[in-house]
Design a protein around this motif. Sequence first.
Motif, short mmCIF file in Angstrom:
data_model
loop_
_atom_site.label_atom_id
_atom_site.label_comp_id
_atom_site.label_asym_id
_atom_site.label_seq_id
_atom_site.Cartn_x
_atom_site.Cartn_y
_atom_site.Cartn_z
N VAL A 353 43.72 22.76 62.85
CA VAL A 353 44.33 23.79 63.70
C VAL A 353 44.93 24.87 62.82
CG1 VAL A 353 46.07 24.29 65.46
CG2 VAL A 353 44.83 22.12 65.51
N ARG A 354 44.59 26.13 63.13
CA ARG A 354 45.17 27.29 62.45
C ARG A 354 45.73 28.22 63.51
NH1 ARG A 354 41.08 29.40 57.72
NH2 ARG A 354 41.51 27.73 56.21
N GLY A 355 47.03 28.14 63.71
CA GLY A 355 47.63 28.99 64.73
C GLY A 355 47.05 28.66 66.09
N ASP A 356 46.36 29.64 66.71
CA ASP A 356 45.77 29.39 68.03
C ASP A 356 44.31 28.99 67.94
OD1 ASP A 356 44.64 31.79 67.26
OD2 ASP A 356 45.15 32.88 69.09
N ARG A 357 43.76 28.81 66.73
CA ARG A 357 42.35 28.49 66.55
C ARG A 357 42.16 27.03 66.14
NH1 ARG A 357 39.24 33.11 66.70
NH2 ARG A 357 40.44 35.05 66.54
N VAL A 358 41.06 26.46 66.63
CA VAL A 358 40.78 25.05 66.38
C VAL A 358 39.37 24.92 65.79
CG1 VAL A 358 40.66 22.74 67.39
CG2 VAL A 358 42.25 24.44 68.34
N PHE A 359 39.24 24.06 64.78
CA PHE A 359 37.97 23.81 64.10
C PHE A 359 37.71 22.31 64.05
CE2 PHE A 359 39.90 27.63 62.49
CZ PHE A 359 38.86 28.53 62.32
N ALA A 360 36.44 21.93 64.04
CA ALA A 360 36.06 20.53 63.84
C ALA A 360 36.00 20.25 62.34
CB ALA A 360 34.71 20.25 64.48
N ARG A 361 36.68 19.19 61.93
CA ARG A 361 36.71 18.87 60.50
C ARG A 361 35.45 18.10 60.10
NH1 ARG A 361 40.62 18.69 56.85
NH2 ARG A 361 42.32 18.85 58.36
N PRO A 362 34.74 18.54 59.04
CA PRO A 362 33.56 17.79 58.59
C PRO A 362 33.91 16.37 58.18
CG PRO A 362 33.61 19.98 57.60
CD PRO A 362 34.94 19.77 58.26
N ALA A 363 32.92 15.47 58.24
CA ALA A 363 33.15 14.06 57.91
C ALA A 363 33.55 13.88 56.46
CB ALA A 363 31.90 13.25 58.23
N THR A 364 33.00 14.71 55.56
CA THR A 364 33.30 14.62 54.13
C THR A 364 34.18 15.80 53.73
OG1 THR A 364 31.23 13.49 53.62
CG2 THR A 364 32.27 14.69 51.82
N PRO A 365 35.26 15.57 52.98
CA PRO A 365 36.11 16.68 52.54
C PRO A 365 35.33 17.68 51.69
CG PRO A 365 37.21 14.58 52.19
CD PRO A 365 35.80 14.26 52.55
N SER A 366 35.72 18.94 51.78
CA SER A 366 34.99 19.99 51.06
C SER A 366 35.31 20.02 49.58
CB SER A 366 35.34 21.35 51.66
OG SER A 366 36.69 21.71 51.35
N GLY A 367 36.41 19.42 49.17
CA GLY A 367 36.84 19.51 47.78
C GLY A 367 37.77 20.68 47.52
N LEU A 368 37.98 21.52 48.54
CA LEU A 368 38.86 22.68 48.44
C LEU A 368 40.00 22.54 49.44
CD1 LEU A 368 36.10 25.43 48.30
CD2 LEU A 368 37.74 24.96 46.46
N PRO A 369 41.19 23.04 49.11
CA PRO A 369 42.27 23.04 50.10
C PRO A 369 41.86 23.84 51.34
CG PRO A 369 43.09 23.60 47.91
CD PRO A 369 41.61 23.63 47.82
N ASP A 370 42.28 23.39 52.51
CA ASP A 370 41.87 24.06 53.74
C ASP A 370 42.28 25.52 53.77
OD1 ASP A 370 40.57 21.93 54.81
OD2 ASP A 370 42.16 21.34 56.20
N ASP A 371 43.43 25.85 53.15
CA ASP A 371 43.89 27.24 53.25
C ASP A 371 43.09 28.19 52.36
OD1 ASP A 371 44.87 26.44 50.82
OD2 ASP A 371 46.97 26.82 51.28
N VAL A 372 42.19 27.67 51.55
CA VAL A 372 41.28 28.51 50.77
C VAL A 372 40.06 28.91 51.60
CG1 VAL A 372 39.71 28.47 48.76
CG2 VAL A 372 42.02 27.53 48.56
N LEU A 373 39.78 28.14 52.65
CA LEU A 373 38.57 28.30 53.42
C LEU A 373 38.72 29.35 54.52
CD1 LEU A 373 37.74 24.51 53.82
CD2 LEU A 373 36.79 26.10 52.12
N THR A 374 37.69 30.17 54.68
CA THR A 374 37.66 31.10 55.81
C THR A 374 37.46 30.35 57.10
OG1 THR A 374 36.65 32.74 54.35
CG2 THR A 374 36.57 33.20 56.71
N ARG A 375 36.51 29.43 57.08
CA ARG A 375 36.30 28.50 58.19
C ARG A 375 36.40 27.08 57.63
NH1 ARG A 375 31.11 30.15 61.98
NH2 ARG A 375 31.97 32.05 62.92
N PRO A 376 37.39 26.29 58.05
CA PRO A 376 37.51 24.92 57.54
C PRO A 376 36.65 23.92 58.29
CG PRO A 376 39.37 25.44 58.94
CD PRO A 376 38.54 26.69 58.87
#
Length: 480
Positions: A353-376
């Motif tokens: 969750v980012r503010g009022d926006r919601v994303f589905a989290r991938p099954a495997t972590p990306s290796g990057l902090p979520d706040d680095v990602l444009t779309r997590p």
Amino acid sequence: MTHRLPDEFVARLRDVLGDELPDFVAAASQPHVRGLRRNARKVSADQLDAVLGVPLEPVPWCETGFRLPGGTPLRLGDHPAHRAGLFYLQEPSAMSPAEILARGLAERGPGAAVIDLAAAPGGKTTRLTELVGPDGVVVANEVERSRLGALHQNLDRWGAANVVTCSRPIADLARLAPASFDGVLLDAPCTGEGMFRRDPEAIRHWSVAAVHGSARRQARLLAEAGKLVAPGGVLVYSTCTFAVEENEERIAAFVADHPGWTIEDCTQGFARGRRVGDAPTDRTARLWPHRLAGEGHFVALLRRDATPEPAAEAAGRERRRRARQPKPEPAAASWRAFAKATVPELVDLPIVVRGDRVFARPATPSGLPDDVLTRPGLPLGRARPGRFEPAQALAGYLDADRVVEARDWTPDDPRWHAYVSGAEIPDTGPDGWVLVCAYGWGVGWARRRGNQLKNFLPQALRSQPDRAPKARRAATLDER
């Protein structure tokens, strides 16, 4: 239309091609080859052939790839099947880097984490989402933020849930996530010699000085890309140019400067690269337009040795991976209420969750902090006052059978044409969200109120006759 090749360019190729040079020059005067890849999650080869009504010739090096016959109408980008993400327009040779990366990961098994370092407009990324499988993750990085829009539109249509996006210089990514990826794909900026018969602009901008300038830039990018590869992982370097300085010399210099790397053979079905010094750069692949039905391309597969990294470095990477995870916010409750009413099977989907926006989290972590990602993760939508508004990307992910209510209109149905033009459509039923589909797959959303479907197809995706010529060109050009 024939475009004259620069004399100096032809002279340089004589040293590489020898007696094959006349065949190459003859091929350069032929129309460029067009192709597409089917979306393996959404459609079979036979189904796609029936939908398009165009004979499709398989691409030998890509099981989902096809060549389009000469004379195929150029408006496939307007086809309802394209809107539904059943296929992606892509030149056949440009399909090779993702396939070669998959070869290098063959022993890795499920759950691979890969990064596409120059992802826009999405041709390689969309294929990688299939190749790593639902348990893997693809990071699609595009340094030029102005190109993120095109990347996101293509990802929305494709409908993959295992991809995240970002827009960072490669050096920043190497600092944030060293040794984090099983596979790294660097489709490097180049002089574009392999695209000459398709893009006259590339001819006009070509010079030997441009070749040398590209080679210097590629050396820097390749060095940074190597830092992202985990022990035992692979790095694919590709270009759409013929210059030895931008291809084999870059690979020879990289392995000379970076002990612990080897060049693996990736020439199956392709011509061998040119050997440079003692480096086995003849294990690299060259795709020549006079030898196969495709444009010019170069691909190298490099593997980092499996020596474990220092424990402190691995621990630091894991801390970064888990750092700054957003806490649940009220938007999560809004999403769950929408999912329960519209697509119940997704109610318990792991989310970000980012503010009022919601994303589905991938099954495997990306290796990057979520706040680095444009779309997590896959965009699911945003919380609005009194309701949840689903994202266009969620429409591309879903099919008609997975939602409570859908409208699957055929291309000759007047309601289809009304929808893609942005009109509201009379439709009897209870108030709520409706998934509008083509061939069973989501194209966009509509919200029924008072027996009227309010159109939520984004403005940029609507058919606008006064802008159609420009839109058609943007949508139908074969993409890398």
